[in-house]
Design a protein around this motif. Structure first.
Motif, mmCIF file in Angstrom:
data_model
loop_
_atom_site.group_PDB
_atom_site.id
_atom_site.type_symbol
_atom_site.label_atom_id
_atom_site.label_comp_id
_atom_site.label_asym_id
_atom_site.label_seq_id
_atom_site.Cartn_x
_atom_site.Cartn_y
_atom_site.Cartn_z
ATOM 1 N N LEU A 178 -7.623 3.222 -3.115
ATOM 2 C CA LEU A 178 -7.368 3.877 -1.827
ATOM 3 C C LEU A 178 -8.550 4.768 -1.445
ATOM 4 C CD1 LEU A 178 -4.853 3.702 0.061
ATOM 5 C CD2 LEU A 178 -4.198 5.962 -0.764
ATOM 6 N N LEU A 229 0.837 -1.203 0.000
ATOM 7 C CA LEU A 229 0.000 0.000 0.000
ATOM 8 C C LEU A 229 0.872 1.253 0.000
ATOM 9 C CD1 LEU A 229 -3.122 0.023 0.049
ATOM 10 C CD2 LEU A 229 -2.986 0.617 2.469
ATOM 11 N N TYR A 285 -2.809 -0.104 -5.075
ATOM 12 C CA TYR A 285 -4.127 0.283 -4.585
ATOM 13 C C TYR A 285 -5.271 -0.533 -5.171
ATOM 14 C CZ TYR A 285 -1.557 4.539 -3.240
ATOM 15 O OH TYR A 285 -0.652 5.433 -2.721
#
Length: 260
Positions: free
Chosen positions: A67, A39, A44
């Motif tokens: 995200l 991450l 994402y």
């Protein structure tokens, strides 16, 4: 015949007692999809759906593809905490690039009758766990003087690394609200794989807002904790993950900055 019936009944009672004991003492397993370092590097997008997450637990947290905000799960309900501070029920088909789930079986419970800061609560949890080397799932139902949160904003490809993506992340403060906090305390040795220390998300009791917890002051509430003894990590099979740089020299600093 009477003697045979009594023996059978006794055997059945023992079996039922053993089954109840085994259920009560079943180990809590932490299921995790992807790595925190992925991450941080900008991975994402994942393939695990919310429906699939719930096959691995009824309690947890994470984020959504692109995200897009924060994920909070408890009592088999999953909510999507968005960058405007609002909360919505997550759809089963939504996907996550990173999440942690467990079937929550609290073994330690405490009423918190005095005002406490997040640092006070963390110190109490540390004392109750008794070891820095164990994972712990934490839930707090309570009335809060304030809760300060942040929520990651949705990203568009090509994706920036997380620290760049959250440079302008919105912050929110919930004053005099009741709500639920859900999260994990993880050992230092998993930094990068997970988030070392406390990772907590919040949602209001009326389910209209929440986010990733930065700071809070509790007026009163109830603490529930469960020790986690097993961990299962499901690594992504995407090209983005395969090409990600997962061990940068500044990983510890990056995660601490990202988690606030």
């Amino acid at each position: 015949m009477a003697q045979h019936s009594s023996t059978c009944s006794c055997t059945e009672d023992v079996a039922r007692s053993f089954a109840r004991h085994a259920e009560h003492n079943e180990d809590m397993v932490l299921y995790q999809t992807s790595l925190m370092s992925g991450l941080i590097d900008g991975v994402y997008e994942g393939d695990v759906t919310i429906k699939e997450l719930l096959e691995h637990g009824d309690f947890g947290l994470g984020t959504f593809n692109q995200l897009d905000g924060e994920l909070i799960a408890f009592d088999s309900n999953v909510h999507h905490l968005k960058e405007d501070g609002s909360a919505h029920v997550a759809r089963p088909e939504q996907k996550t690039p990173f999440a942690c789930m467990t079937f929550f079986k609290p073994t330690i419970e405490r009423d918190l009758d005095e005002p406490m800061t997040n640092k006070d609560v963390e110190a109490l949890v540390n004392e109750l766990v008794g070891s820095d080397n164990l994972f712990c799932a934490v839930r707090i139902d309570g009335d809060f003087e304030y809760v300060r949160t942040r929520t990651v904003p949705r990203q568009e490809p090509p994706y920036k690394p997380m620290l760049q993506a959250i440079a302008q992340q919105p912050m929110f403060e919930f004053d005099d609200r009741s709500g639920i906090m859900v999260g994990f305390r993880s050992p230092e040795y998993v930094q990068g794989m997970n988030v070392a220390g406390y990772h907590i998300h919040f949602i209001t009791d009326d389910r209209d807002g929440g986010g990733h917890v930065v700071e809070y002051r509790l007026k009163r509430g109830r603490l529930q904790m469960g020790i986690i003894s097993k961990m299962f990590v499901d690594l992504p099979r995407t090209q983005a993950f395969k090409k990600a740089h997962l061990t940068p020299e500044d990983l510890d600093k990056a995660i601490k900055e990202a988690e606030g």
